[in-house]
Design a protein around this motif. Structure first.
Motif, PDB file in Angstrom:
ATOM      1  N   GLN A 158       0.595 -19.195  -9.375  1.00  0.00           N
ATOM      2  CA  GLN A 158       0.932 -17.781  -9.127  1.00  0.00           C
ATOM      3  C   GLN A 158       2.451 -17.599  -9.045  1.00  0.00           C
ATOM      4  O   GLN A 158       2.995 -16.622  -9.564  1.00  0.00           O
ATOM      5  N   VAL A 209      -3.269 -23.276  -7.139  1.00  0.00           N
ATOM      6  CA  VAL A 209      -3.299 -21.826  -7.325  1.00  0.00           C
ATOM      7  C   VAL A 209      -1.990 -21.193  -6.864  1.00  0.00           C
ATOM      8  O   VAL A 209      -1.410 -20.341  -7.552  1.00  0.00           O
ATOM      9  N   GLN A 210      -1.503 -21.610  -5.702  1.00  0.00           N
ATOM     10  CA  GLN A 210      -0.262 -21.038  -5.170  1.00  0.00           C
ATOM     11  C   GLN A 210       0.903 -21.258  -6.129  1.00  0.00           C
ATOM     12  O   GLN A 210       1.689 -20.334  -6.392  1.00  0.00           O
ATOM     13  N   ILE A 214      -8.987 -21.928  -0.042  1.00  0.00           N
ATOM     14  CA  ILE A 214      -8.454 -21.479  -1.325  1.00  0.00           C
ATOM     15  C   ILE A 214      -7.784 -20.121  -1.145  1.00  0.00           C
ATOM     16  O   ILE A 214      -8.402 -19.175  -0.668  1.00  0.00           O
ATOM     17  N   VAL A 216      -6.258 -14.768  -5.009  1.00  0.00           N
ATOM     18  CA  VAL A 216      -5.414 -14.565  -6.191  1.00  0.00           C
ATOM     19  C   VAL A 216      -5.100 -13.087  -6.336  1.00  0.00           C
ATOM     20  O   VAL A 216      -5.989 -12.232  -6.215  1.00  0.00           O
TER      21      VAL A 216
END
Length: 305
Positions: free
Chosen positions: A294, A290-291, A244, A247
């Motif tokens: 973002q 997540v990538q 993961i 962040v």
């Protein structure tokens, strides 16, 4: 009620390289018309590069253009057709959905025609992405791996051998479309010529291809495994642990900077990242989700990617 698409004449022999893309278009006319639309667009563009002068090819391309125009009218107002960046995301997500389903089945040692077809169809749809521009290095690798896996597993089952599960031992011959036409999963829509000689194909090393971690098959993906394959499956292999990404804490408190005016293209790009994230979550791929989230947040708050 959708208007029936105009019929096509017999496929000219010169257009054999696009016969499977046309087959995929036919299969998706009702399942996913956007995918069907771009498969036909790819076939037209590729066909024109192959032969746009001979009478039989001109006639075929003209009828195929009629089909494309009819389908475009049916999809009027669909943002995946109106905006290329959204269409790109739609086709890419669909291709990767098939790829990840097939990869999950492969890693779990479940070898069957649905899985083979998913690998191969994903490679065809990655071809189709070229209508939007050059393929990314990642998609080039996915396409090469998917086509190799489809051929390798098909040949193993045909010969009564047990395929090796997962992305290991990926050295061997890369065959063409003709070598997998023997299975019902890959019957072309038009008569095909004799099979090519696989011994003439180059040997390719696949040991450096990066494949995403195994993912669970989506709930709406048909995954019934035939019982009489004549092949003993490997024990189930648990999916690989995910890395993961960290962040950026500053994004949590990020507010849009004054004076930023995003273009329609930038809004579409942000939407594309959000769609990628949603697609990744379907396969429990938290890292990719997540990538992309973002990236979307950064673009929306700073106007920069």
């Amino acid at each position: 009620m959708a208007t029936a698409l105009p019929g096509l004449p017999s496929l000219p022999p010169q257009f054999k390289p696009i016969q499977h893309h046309l087959r995929t278009a036919q299969e998706h006319d009702k399942r996913d018309p956007v995918v069907a639309y771009y498969c036909r667009l790819y076939s037209i563009q590729t066909g024109m590069k192959i032969d746009s002068k001979s009478p039989e090819c001109r006639k075929f391309l003209s009828k195929l253009m009629d089909q494309l125009e009819t389908l475009k009218k049916q999809l009027a107002g669909n943002e995946s057709v109106a905006q290329e960046v959204v269409g790109n995301a739609h086709v890419e997500n669909y291709a990767l959905k098939l790829f990840l389903y097939a990869d999950s089945e492969d890693r779990s040692g479940r070898f069957h025609k649905n899985m083979i077809k998913s690998f191969y169809t994903s490679s065809l749809l990655l071809d189709v992405l070229s209508v939007f521009g050059e393929l990314t290095e990642e998609n080039l690798q996915h396409r090469k791996y998917a086509r190799w896996k489809a051929t390798y597993i098909h040949n193993c089952l045909k010969n009564g051998e047990t395929p090796q599960a997962g992305p290991v031992g990926m050295e061997g011959e890369m065959y063409g479309d003709e070598d997998i036409e023997g299975t019902s999963a890959f019957q072309p829509p038009y008569p095909s010529s004799s099979l090519s000689d696989p011994s003439n194909m180059p040997t390719t090393n696949y040991s450096n291809i990066q494949i995403p971690p195994g993912a669970h098959a989506p709930a709406n993906t048909p995954a019934e495994v035939p019982h009489n394959t004549g092949v003993t499956s490997h024990p189930t292999v648990p999916p690989a642990a995910q890395n993961i990404p960290s962040v950026d804490p500053s994004l949590f408190n990020e507010k849009p900077q004054g004076g930023i005016h995003l273009t329609p293209q930038e809004f579409a790009t942000a939407q594309k990242y959000c769609k990628y994230a949603g697609s990744a979550l379907q396969y429990e791929d938290v890292g990719t989700a997540v990538q992309n989230l973002q990236k979307a947040l950064k673009l929306l708050t700073t106007g920069k990617e």
